[in-house]
Design an enzyme around this catalytic site. Structure first.
Site, PDB file in Angstrom:
ATOM      1  N   ASN A  87       0.843  -1.196   0.000  1.00  0.00           N
ATOM      2  CA  ASN A  87       0.000   0.000   0.000  1.00  0.00           C
ATOM      3  C   ASN A  87       0.880   1.248   0.000  1.00  0.00           C
ATOM      4  OD1 ASN A  87      -2.150   1.735   0.130  1.00  0.00           O
ATOM      5  ND2 ASN A  87      -2.399   1.547   2.351  1.00  0.00           N
TER       6      ASN A  87
ATOM      7  N   ASP B  89      10.420   1.179   3.126  1.00  0.00           N
ATOM      8  CA  ASP B  89       9.110   0.913   3.741  1.00  0.00           C
ATOM      9  C   ASP B  89       9.103  -0.514   4.306  1.00  0.00           C
ATOM     10  OD1 ASP B  89       6.543   1.209   4.653  1.00  0.00           O
ATOM     11  OD2 ASP B  89       5.598   1.250   2.677  1.00  0.00           O
TER      12      ASP B  89
END
Length: 432
Positions: free
Chosen positions: A287, A314
């Site tokens: 995401n 991330d």
């Protein structure tokens, strides 16, 4: 299981014949670096041999200021079964990172000075830990968190990463308030009304796979809103994990207008496309989602022309049990600290998108500059924070060899070029 060894650099250590790349000092040359009791003594040909010095032959290797990842999730406190600050730090050191900024979406959320201090207290000798505080209490977008207290406790930025700040007025106030401390607001850009229940990129492939899609506009519309709020307030805005062409354009146009905006992307957004989702590979659920070929090209152009300032991982560990479910039920995110350098070297430098110096800018100089963390250049007398890697090393990604506690990566079996040989943090030499 492999182990990382830490050697304290007492006395003189001569790192010889390495290619030293230091963008802040515009240095790119083959030379020596001498360390003495953990600090940089000299940069340049070492001269007469010192029989008491330890010599490290760095012929063919590249030496840079320590890499820095300004966007990781170490899950502590709360989900130590997926990652701890110690295991995440080991993974970071193995990947060549001497510092990381940890996102606040833990349990409890990093929303006050006590939890900031808790995270900092868990720091190990493997990697510098820099907490990011929440924008809103509980990431619930109802009330601003204690930003001033968190800043004074050591938070280097604020973010509700994992969730967007949907309340525009709260985002305005956060940008305004953070001006006092000159720290950025890191925005997870997502219009949740557009992305609702989406599992992958919106388009023909999502239709064929029977998965609900997430349009690019879910990201870019929020990025545009936040750019306007940054213009209104004069606050510093950093756009997290840019995935699509429209967001690259938002950032590019905002920079041209003089708005205080920076941006990051991740290796998976310039290495993979939505095609990787075929077969319902849950490791590819992230995401924002993996996008199309045109978006990958836009990301590459954004990196090349400086629109995108940083490359981050991330790094998002998940347990095997949680990830091994139906695609649209799997949690989003993948780990990345131990594959980042290889993916970047293989897909950006070897293809000519970036020069080696430009890659170091995006993986070391720029993230430290955005967070105003020092040691982003090589200076005599300063503690040695270095990354040493072999740009010609060819290796195959084997998640079972990772130092991270989790194994959720879609890059298993990928053949990469470029691998960390050792990491030096404040004089400690760390290598496997």
């Amino acid at each position: 299981m492999k182990e990382l060894k830490i050697q304290k650099t007492e006395g003189r250590i001569i790192i010889k014949n390495g290619r030293v790349i230091d963008p802040a000092n515009k240095r790119d040359e083959v030379t020596d670096i001498v360390l003495n009791d953990g600090k940089i003594e000299s940069i340049g040909k070492a001269g007469d041999p010192d029989p008491k010095a330890q010599v490290i032959d760095a012929t063919g290797l590249i030496i840079t200021p320590g890499l820095f990842d300004m966007h990781v999730h170490f899950r502590e406190p709360g989900r130590e079964d997926e990652e701890t600050i110690e295991t995440g730090s080991r993974a970071a050191a193995a990947g060549g990172f001497t510092g990381v900024a940890c996102m606040p979406n833990t349990t409890p959320v990093v929303e006050n000075q006590g939890i900031v201090q808790l995270v900092k207290s868990r720091q190990t000798a493997y990697c510098g830990i820099y907490p990011v505080g929440a924008v809103t209490k509980g990431l619930e977008c109802q009330e601003l968190a204690e930003m001033g207290d968190m800043f004074h406790a050591g938070a280097v930025a604020v973010s509700d990463d994992g969730k967007p700040v949907t309340n525009s007025n709260l985002m305005r106030r956060a940008l305004d308030y953070c001006r006092m401390f000159d720290i950025p607001v890191i925005s997870h850009c997502e219009d949740t009304f557009l992305s609702a229940d989406g599992a992958m990129n919106e388009g023909a492939l999502a239709t064929r796979l029977g998965l609900r899609g997430i349009p690019n506009a879910a990201e870019s519309s929020m990025a545009y809103r936040d750019a306007q709020l940054a213009a209104l307030t004069g606050g510093r805005l950093h756009i997290a994990h840019v995935s699509c062409a429209e967001t690259v354009d938002v950032v590019r146009q905002a920079k041209r207008r003089g708005i205080k905006i920076t941006a990051e992307t991740c290796p998976h957004y310039f290495t993979l496309t939505e095609e990787a989702v075929k077969g319902y590979n849950e490791m590819t659920r992230v995401n924002p989602p993996l996008r199309g070929k045109a978006d990958v090209q836009a990301i590459l152009e954004g990196l090349k022309d400086g629109t995108i300032d940083c490359i981050v991982t991330d790094h998002a560990p998940h347990s095997h049990e949680e990830k091994e479910v139906e695609f649209d039920q799997a949690p989003t995110g993948m780990i990345g600290l131990e594959t980042s350098l290889g993916l970047c070297w293989t897909n950006l430098v070897e293809t000519g998108v970036l020069t080696p110096s430009q890659l170091v800018e995006k993986m070391s100089l720029n993230p430290r500059g955005i967070l105003k963390i020092g040691n982003n250049k090589l200076e005599i007398g300063k503690p040695a924070d270095l990354t040493i890697f072999d740009p010609k090393a060819k290796w195959t990604v084997e998640p079972e060899e990772f130092f991270s506690k989790s194994r959720n990566t879609p890059f298993k079996g990928f053949n990469l070029t470029g691998k960390t040989v050792m990491t030096v943090l404040e004089g400690n030499i760390i290598r496997s």
